[in-house]
Write an enzyme that holds these catalytic residues in place. Structure first.
Site, PDB file in Angstrom:
ATOM      1  N   GLU A   1       0.848  -1.189   0.000  1.00 32.12           N
ATOM      2  CA  GLU A   1       0.000   0.000   0.000  1.00 32.12           C
ATOM      3  C   GLU A   1       0.883   1.238   0.000  1.00 32.12           C
ATOM      4  O   GLU A   1       1.638   1.465   0.941  1.00 32.12           O
ATOM      5  CB  GLU A   1      -0.942  -0.014   1.209  1.00 32.12           C
ATOM      6  CG  GLU A   1      -2.229  -0.774   0.948  1.00 32.12           C
ATOM      7  CD  GLU A   1      -2.911  -0.365  -0.367  1.00 32.12           C
ATOM      8  OE1 GLU A   1      -3.227  -1.270  -1.158  1.00 32.12           O
ATOM      9  OE2 GLU A   1      -3.104   0.843  -0.616  1.00 32.12           O
TER      10      GLU A   1
ATOM     11  N   CYS B   1       4.511  -1.429  -8.711  1.00 27.06           N
ATOM     12  CA  CYS B   1       3.168  -1.029  -8.269  1.00 27.06           C
ATOM     13  C   CYS B   1       3.244   0.125  -7.261  1.00 27.06           C
ATOM     14  O   CYS B   1       3.565   1.227  -7.667  1.00 27.06           O
ATOM     15  CB  CYS B   1       2.412  -2.235  -7.723  1.00 27.06           C
ATOM     16  SG  CYS B   1       0.653  -1.914  -7.550  1.00 27.06           S
TER      17      CYS B   1
ATOM     18  N   HIS C   1       3.423  -6.528 -11.155  1.00 32.22           N
ATOM     19  CA  HIS C   1       4.165  -7.252 -10.121  1.00 32.22           C
ATOM     20  C   HIS C   1       4.993  -8.410 -10.678  1.00 32.22           C
ATOM     21  O   HIS C   1       4.538  -9.550 -10.666  1.00 32.22           O
ATOM     22  CB  HIS C   1       3.186  -7.828  -9.099  1.00 32.22           C
ATOM     23  CG  HIS C   1       2.466  -6.809  -8.306  1.00 32.22           C
ATOM     24  ND1 HIS C   1       3.037  -6.153  -7.241  1.00 32.22           N
ATOM     25  CD2 HIS C   1       1.211  -6.315  -8.413  1.00 32.22           C
ATOM     26  CE1 HIS C   1       2.170  -5.303  -6.726  1.00 32.22           C
ATOM     27  NE2 HIS C   1       1.053  -5.368  -7.415  1.00 32.22           N
TER      28      HIS C   1
ATOM     29  N   GLU D   1       7.252  -9.818  -9.269  1.00 31.90           N
ATOM     30  CA  GLU D   1       7.577 -10.690  -8.131  1.00 31.90           C
ATOM     31  C   GLU D   1       6.500 -11.750  -7.874  1.00 31.90           C
ATOM     32  O   GLU D   1       6.689 -12.643  -7.064  1.00 31.90           O
ATOM     33  CB  GLU D   1       7.843  -9.854  -6.869  1.00 31.90           C
ATOM     34  CG  GLU D   1       6.613  -9.251  -6.180  1.00 31.90           C
ATOM     35  CD  GLU D   1       6.113  -7.936  -6.802  1.00 31.90           C
ATOM     36  OE1 GLU D   1       6.492  -7.624  -7.954  1.00 31.90           O
ATOM     37  OE2 GLU D   1       5.331  -7.245  -6.127  1.00 31.90           O
TER      38      GLU D   1
END
Lengths: 334, 197
Positions: B53, B85, B178, B180
């Site tokens: 976040e 992100c 993402h 990852e």
């Protein structure tokens, strides 16, 4: 690429749902009941908020049937913050879940804090595009919820008490069984999977007054007994290999102080839900910030000591023994 | 080579595993450091700001003073950064329609948070990335969109004419998705190459 190839676009996949849960790791998710509280939570550094009509401590005090919150309440909160908004539906109440999905909440908590709606089954969460979080008291419950499609698991703890003992109990129960899996062979895992699958037979046992069922009997949604056992076995195998749950695992239920939150992190939680603990305390803003920092610095005692100073009164809290067993929220769900 | 992963919140262990995998695929004897305090910034060659976040990561990055050390080193051009992100949001000079997230203001781009919508609008898709032979499987979770780039900041990938999902400027990389969450280490290799330069 100049144009999006829409045929290759995939919404609500397992990866997208579990991925959302992963982005919450190391964070604090706070219960809020209005826009003002949601803004306080966001400014304190919460990774998400749980939109409720009443916090668990008030649900406990009010008694009666607790249901999904009024959608206008949830929308008020969704419109007030930019972080994800979660909401609770009753255990097994798939229509409440459908309504929450239609509203656009970012994650649904199929929660024992509300009154269960289905005496036999939890929701088949694979049918949804929105990710779910579910509570557990032990590895069996966690494995069943993951098999049903939960993207995040949390301890049940004992919500609305401000008493961390049950959350710690449930975290330890899960951890010790995961370690035990390490030394189990395939046969033993199969037996454990069969044992964990018994919960899906309760309706059949009650109606047909028999204990044993054939592998091809449909026992849950469209799944046969064999498919359930095989599915549970596969999840167990993965847990054995990873030596942790294959989805994100949060702590919840009774966390009231920065030290409570840090303790859960040291015991292996990936993050923390704080329900009544913040907005039932004397100074929610300061406490919310302190808990966020405690989760970041969970293994740095000096910082825990520092952020624990002058927080004002914590929520009063309840002894678990003083709650009649049938009133304990953690007994809901199976 | 020492790579730091900003370990405040989010997909930290995922990036950790990806760099480990990248090191082993390239035969690099590297080290990975979980950055939680400002002193950890001193010794690293590259920093990854993970997804999570952005409001939370931003608040704690400024609170811990990590931002100062990062800015010092970037100014001297001796620290490379890849943000994924939320991490890409924190690299942008401008955030569209929002003032309440403080960023490092390093890349010449304007980014819009949660630009595709809420979680139900999250998706996965193959995207083309400049310099990659085959598409990259990208996972977008409540993802941002880079709405504009200027100056030295250049788009690396677009999924539509005005939808930039990756950008590059000097030794900084911003990805709206993402890498990852997949097993594809090409983005991480791309990042390590920038550091070597």
């Amino acid at each position: 690429m100049d144009r999006l190839d829409l045929s290759k676009l995939r919404y609500g996949t397992e990866l997208v749902k579990r991925g959302f849960a992963r982005m919450q790791k190391g964070g604090v998710i706070m219960d809020v009941t209005n826009a003002e509280q949601a803004i306080i939570a966001e400014e304190a550094g919460a990774v998400a908020v749980m939109a409720l009509e009443r916090v668990p401590a008030d649900i406990r005090a009010a008694g009666g049937v607790a249901r999904m919150a009024d959608p206008s309440k949830i929308e008020e909160i969704m419109n007030s913050v930019s972080i994800p908004v979660m909401a609770k539906c009753r255990i097994g109440h798939f229509v409440e879940a459908q309504a929450l999905e239609a509203l656009g909440v970012d994650m649904i908590d199929e929660s024992e804090v509300l009154t269960p709606a289905d005496p036999y089954y939890h929701i088949d969460k694979r049918k949804f595009k929105v990710p779910f979080v579910c509570g557990c008291r032990n590895l069996g419950e966690a494995i069943r919820r993951i098999w049903e499609g939960a993207a995040m698991i949390r301890t049940k703890g004992e919500a609305g008490t401000g008493n961390v003992i049950e959350a710690i109990r449930h975290q330890r129960m899960v951890t010790i069984m995961i370690k035990r899996l390490k030394n189990m062979n395939e046969n033993q895992l199969r037996n454990l999977a069969e044992q964990y699958s018994q919960s899906y037979l309760r309706l059949l046992k009650e109606v047909f007054k028999q204990e044993k069922f054939e592998d091809d009997t449909i026992v849950y949604e469209e799944y046969t007994y064999k498919e359930v056992k095989d599915g549970i076995f596969e999840v167990l195998k993965e847990v054995k290999k990873l030596q942790r749950l294959p989805v994100v695992n949060f702590a919840a239920g009774g966390i009231a102080t920065p030290a409570d939150a840090a303790a859960m992190m040291q015991l292996g939680s990936d993050g923390v839900f704080v329900g009544s603990g913040i907005f039932k305390s004397s100074n929610p803003e300061t406490r919310a910030k302190a808990i966020v920092e405690a989760v970041l610095h969970y293994d740095e005692p000096e910082i825990i000591a520092e952020v624990s100073k002058n927080l004002g009164e914590a929520m009063r809290g309840l002894e678990i023994e003083q709650i009649a067993p049938q009133e304990r929220l953690q007994e809901r769900g199976w | 080579m020492k790579i730091g992963v900003l370990a405040i919140q989010g997909a930290i262990s995922e990036h950790y595993s990806m760099i480990k995998k990248t090191f082993s695929e390239l035969g690099i004897n590297g080290e990975i450091i979980l950055v939680k305090n400002k002193n950890d910034i001193k010794e690293i060659d590259g920093l990854i700001i993970p997804g999570g976040e952005s409001t939370t990561i931003s608040r704690l990055m400024f609170k811990t003073g990590i931002h100062e050390k990062v800015l010092e080193r970037v100014e001297n051009k001796d620290l490379s950064i890849m943000g994924t992100c939320a991490g890409s949001v924190l690299l942008a000079k401008k955030i569209k329609n929002q003032q309440n997230v403080k960023t490092l203001q390093l890349m010449d781009m304007e980014i819009e948070r949660n630009a595709f919508g809420r979680q139900r609008e999250s998706f996965e898709i193959d995207v083309d990335i400049n310099g990659f032979d085959t598409p990259f499987h990208a996972v977008f979770i409540r993802a941002p969109i880079i709405r504009k780039t200027w100056g030295d900041c250049k788009p690396l990938s677009k999924i539509n004419r005005d939808t930039i999902v990756a950008a590059h400027q000097d030794n900084l990389v911003a990805l709206a998705f993402h890498p990852e969450l997949t097993n594809d280490t090409r983005m991480h290799k791309y990042f390590l190459k920038i550091i070597k330069k």
